[in-house]
Design a protein around this motif. Structure first.
Motif, PDB file in Angstrom:
ATOM      1  N   ALA A 161      27.955 -45.978  14.926  1.00 46.59           N
ATOM      2  CA  ALA A 161      28.004 -47.236  14.168  1.00 46.59           C
ATOM      3  C   ALA A 161      27.600 -47.197  12.878  1.00 46.59           C
ATOM      4  O   ALA A 161      26.431 -46.227  12.377  1.00 46.59           O
ATOM      5  CB  ALA A 161      27.315 -48.326  14.839  1.00 46.59           C
ATOM      6  N   SER A 240      33.896 -53.675  12.991  1.00 49.56           N
ATOM      7  CA  SER A 240      32.841 -54.413  12.883  1.00 49.56           C
ATOM      8  C   SER A 240      32.776 -55.244  14.309  1.00 49.56           C
ATOM      9  O   SER A 240      31.781 -55.604  14.829  1.00 49.56           O
ATOM     10  CB  SER A 240      32.910 -55.319  11.774  1.00 49.56           C
ATOM     11  OG  SER A 240      32.692 -54.362  10.537  1.00 49.56           O
ATOM     12  N   GLY A 243      31.230 -53.591  17.086  1.00 53.18           N
ATOM     13  CA  GLY A 243      29.903 -53.249  16.853  1.00 53.18           C
ATOM     14  C   GLY A 243      29.781 -51.713  16.176  1.00 53.18           C
ATOM     15  O   GLY A 243      28.791 -51.228  16.547  1.00 53.18           O
ATOM     16  N   ARG A 247      26.599 -53.794  10.499  1.00 45.57           N
ATOM     17  CA  ARG A 247      25.604 -54.390  11.626  1.00 45.57           C
ATOM     18  C   ARG A 247      24.879 -55.519  11.200  1.00 45.57           C
ATOM     19  O   ARG A 247      24.750 -55.819  10.006  1.00 45.57           O
ATOM     20  CB  ARG A 247      24.860 -53.220  11.721  1.00 45.57           C
ATOM     21  CG  ARG A 247      25.224 -52.012  12.832  1.00 45.57           C
ATOM     22  CD  ARG A 247      24.248 -50.976  13.188  1.00 45.57           C
ATOM     23  NE  ARG A 247      24.390 -49.911  12.314  1.00 45.57           N
ATOM     24  CZ  ARG A 247      23.829 -48.844  12.440  1.00 45.57           C
ATOM     25  NH1 ARG A 247      23.086 -48.560  13.611  1.00 45.57           N
ATOM     26  NH2 ARG A 247      23.529 -47.615  11.408  1.00 45.57           N
ATOM     27  N   LEU A 255      32.443 -59.098  12.292  1.00 44.95           N
ATOM     28  CA  LEU A 255      30.972 -59.155  13.149  1.00 44.95           C
ATOM     29  C   LEU A 255      30.544 -60.349  13.401  1.00 44.95           C
ATOM     30  O   LEU A 255      30.023 -60.689  14.688  1.00 44.95           O
ATOM     31  CB  LEU A 255      29.925 -58.553  12.391  1.00 44.95           C
ATOM     32  CG  LEU A 255      28.493 -58.324  12.883  1.00 44.95           C
ATOM     33  CD1 LEU A 255      28.620 -57.482  14.038  1.00 44.95           C
ATOM     34  CD2 LEU A 255      27.554 -58.117  11.716  1.00 44.95           C
ATOM     35  N   ASN A 258      32.394 -61.566  16.439  1.00 43.30           N
ATOM     36  CA  ASN A 258      31.796 -61.135  17.601  1.00 43.30           C
ATOM     37  C   ASN A 258      30.729 -61.718  18.164  1.00 43.30           C
ATOM     38  O   ASN A 258      30.568 -62.375  19.218  1.00 43.30           O
ATOM     39  CB  ASN A 258      31.630 -59.694  17.388  1.00 43.30           C
ATOM     40  CG  ASN A 258      31.066 -58.804  18.689  1.00 43.30           C
ATOM     41  OD1 ASN A 258      30.902 -59.764  19.703  1.00 43.30           O
ATOM     42  ND2 ASN A 258      30.508 -57.630  18.408  1.00 43.30           N
ATOM     43  N   THR A 259      29.702 -62.146  17.212  1.00 41.53           N
ATOM     44  CA  THR A 259      28.381 -62.868  17.403  1.00 41.53           C
ATOM     45  C   THR A 259      28.567 -64.184  17.950  1.00 41.53           C
ATOM     46  O   THR A 259      27.914 -64.738  18.472  1.00 41.53           O
ATOM     47  CB  THR A 259      27.493 -62.594  16.459  1.00 41.53           C
ATOM     48  OG1 THR A 259      28.003 -63.070  15.232  1.00 41.53           O
ATOM     49  CG2 THR A 259      26.915 -61.371  16.244  1.00 41.53           C
TER      50      THR A 259
END
Lengths: 300, 317
Positions: A161, A240, A243, A247, A255, A258-259
């Protein structure tokens, strides 16, 4: 019998019509593009997104990294947080604004780099031809034999990553299609009479490429590459999202998506926001690229 | 035809070898020790050497590659470092689920793509064409993993109609042709179908418009052929390209399913890849990617052959 002299024009300056320059290729392109309202709107949107990324520190109302657990996952429209807060209590609006920096950079850079490398490979292969062409293009074909998402995931998965590795992987993904287009266009131009004429009058390969080939092939390759930016945006944010790219705690739209996945039950609207940004950016680039293709009358 | 088939097969061989080299190389571009995930950080040098020998990492690259190829041809893709199970059996189990998902998604996407494409191509510049074109631009621009989330939010969280994750009730990974399993398939398949839908609609629209502008269409009309008959001619002319796009799209979906499988926890190859990457299970990563890439090469080959078989114009050129 009239003399020969009387047949000749008396005053050349008066009788010869002024030479009118025919409108050039680019003015035609500009005219066609100006008629395309949708493409102009998309272009303005892209410009706004770029400005948002550049001036993020000035526009963003809050620090995109500063979170507080007591104000986690506030809904859209909360006082002081117009777009709510994320799972760590950070201001969504500021994070979305800062996110443009990462997402645009991650989406555009690979296409630019692949444009450079891919054009070089394609133009050399197309111009030199013969065995060199076969070897170069067959090698490119091997990478073209992978579905793009799979190749991107495989490369960045193996490399590990990180932003740099994701950029390298995406660049490698976009080199083959660009090189193939560059090769096809160059091969066409190479067989034109004016290239033959230049060669016959003793111009060397570099001069021919610089003067006669580049000007005719870079346009089509560029238009094709702009069409890839929207794919690149989706792929980069996708990496992203998995992951594999940017980051945490950096704000990047994929990202963030995702979170925020766990938040779809309590704050569905907030959770979906980063995706809206990716969608808007990607569709703007797509429409802009279509407009450019039509205006420049390129078929690739 | 046979000559073409032979040529096409011969041309595929270097591609297959190249794809294998790339897959093999994946392990070696990876930074750090390939054994890092199995060995405890304080493992002795002796144990390390022993493991290196057991996995064959101590041999020269060309020997490793040759051995790997020979084993792969026998159906042995090595052992998963994380689980200790055979990579081929893991991939085989996962590939079935991914195939099912991509196949259903291709069918749905193709149906709507063809519909929109034909209608838009037939009624060029009409309001229907505008709507179909907008839909296809949306189809190719939407980040599908986000669309998946939005569908989950609407149909699972808000309406509670369909399950949000998994391939079957109770985390079942083996698909059964019953309603309970089918319900799990709907959301991921519909999400996935958006990609081929957009691309198919775009391609078919341009294709149909191009076919309709050819001279044979007024000729057919002049001799009094019904609109339906003309439509038949258009379909016949569009079929080879449509088929090629469909084959390619199926291949892209197979290889690109990882994002959607992650969103829906679908137990397919994407899920496997995800696990392999984050556990740094390189043999599993390598094996899965090899199988998916070879699938794609094979699909390309099949599409080319079928296209040549049904389109006499390609053979002649």
């Amino acid at each position: 019998m009239t003399s020969v002299a009387s047949l000749l024009p008396q005053d050349p300056a008066k009788t010869v019509a002024p030479i009118e320059r025919s409108p050039g290729y680019w003015s035609g392109v500009g005219k066609r593009f100006n008629k395309d309202k949708l493409a102009i709107a998309a272009g303005i949107l892209v410009l706004l997104l770029v400005l948002m990324a550049v001036f993020a520190p000035l526009i963003a109302p809050m620090d995109p990294y500063a979170g507080r657990t007591i104000r986690r996952l506030r809904p859209v429209g909360t006082e002081g947080f117009p777009l709510g807060t994320d799972e760590l209590g950070r201001d969504m609006l500021s994070r979305l604004i800062y996110g443009a920096r990462y997402s645009l950079m991650m989406g555009v850079t690979p296409v630019l780099m692949a444009f450079g490398v891919g054009s070089l490979i394609g133009i050399v292969a197309g111009y030199v031809g013969g065995k060199t062409n076969t070897v170069m293009m067959r090698t490119i074909d091997v990478f073209y034999a992978f579905p793009s998402v799979l190749l991107a995931v495989a490369l960045s998965g193996a490399l590990g990553a990180g932003i740099q590795n994701a950029l390298v992987s995406l660049t490698i993904v976009f080199i083959p299609p660009i090189a193939r287009v560059a090769e096809a266009v160059t091969t066409q131009v190479r067989n034109r009479d004016y290239v033959e004429a230049a060669r016959a009058s003793g111009a060397n390969a570099l001069t021919i490429i610089r003067v006669h080939v580049l000007g005719n092939v870079l346009g089509p390759i560029f238009v094709y590459a702009t069409g890839l930016i929207s794919v690149s945006m989706i792929l980069a944010s996708g990496l992203s999202f998995l992951g594999l790219g940017v980051r945490p705690p950096e704000p990047e739209w994929g990202l963030m998506l995702n979170t925020l996945r766990t938040a779809i039950y309590n704050q569905p609207l907030v959770a979906a926001l980063p995706g809206v940004m990716i969608f808007i950016t990607s569709i703007s680039f797509n429409v802009l690229a279509d407009g450019l293709r039509n205006a420049m009358d390129v078929k690739v | 035809m046979l000559v073409y088939l032979g040529k096409r097969l011969v041309y595929t061989i270097p591609i297959v070898i190249g794809v294998s080299v790339v897959c093999f190389g994946l392990v070696h571009i990876a930074p750090g020790d390939p054994l890092v995930s199995v060995l405890p950080p304080d493992a002795s040098e002796e144990l390390k050497q022993q493991m290196m020998r057991a996995y064959g990492f101590d041999r020269p690259y060309y020997e490793q590659f040759f051995l790997w190829c020979v084993r792969a041809l026998q159906g042995d893709l090595g052992t998963s470092i994380a689980t200790g199970r055979s990579v081929s059996s893991e991939v085989f189990r996962a590939v079935k689920n991914t195939l099912l998902l991509s196949f259903v998604a291709t069918l749905i996407g193709f149906f709507f793509g063809l519909l929109f494409g034909f209608v838009a191509g037939y009624f060029r510049n009409s309001p229907i064409d505008k709507i179909a074109s907008i839909l296809s631009v949306i189809g190719v621009s939407v980040p599908h993993y986000w669309l998946g989330m939005v569908l989950v939010i609407i149909f699972s969280v808000q309406l509670n109609w369909l399950p949000p994750t998994g391939a079957g009730p109770g985390g079942s990974a083996d698909w059964q042709p019953d309603w309970a399993h089918f319900r799990h398939l709907i959301l991921p398949a519909v999400t996935m179908s958006v990609i081929p839908m957009g691309i198919v609609a775009r391609t078919i629209r341009a294709l149909v418009a191009d076919i309709l502008s050819q001279d044979f269409v007024p000729a057919l009309r002049a001799k009094g052929l019904s609109e339906l008959g003309i439509f038949g001619h258009v379909v016949k002319n569009a079929a080879p390209t449509a088929l090629a796009v469909m084959g390619l799209q199926l291949g892209y979906l197979l290889g690109g399913s990882i994002l959607i499988e992650t969103v829906f926890s679908w137990p397919g190859t994407g899920f496997l890849l995800n696990a392999a990457i984050f556990q740094r299970d390189l043999p599993l990563l390598q094996g899965t990617i090899l199988v998916l890439a070879l699938f794609f090469v094979l699909l390309n080959l099949i599409v080319d052959v079928i296209q040549t078989a049904i389109d006499p114009r390609i053979q002649r050129s």
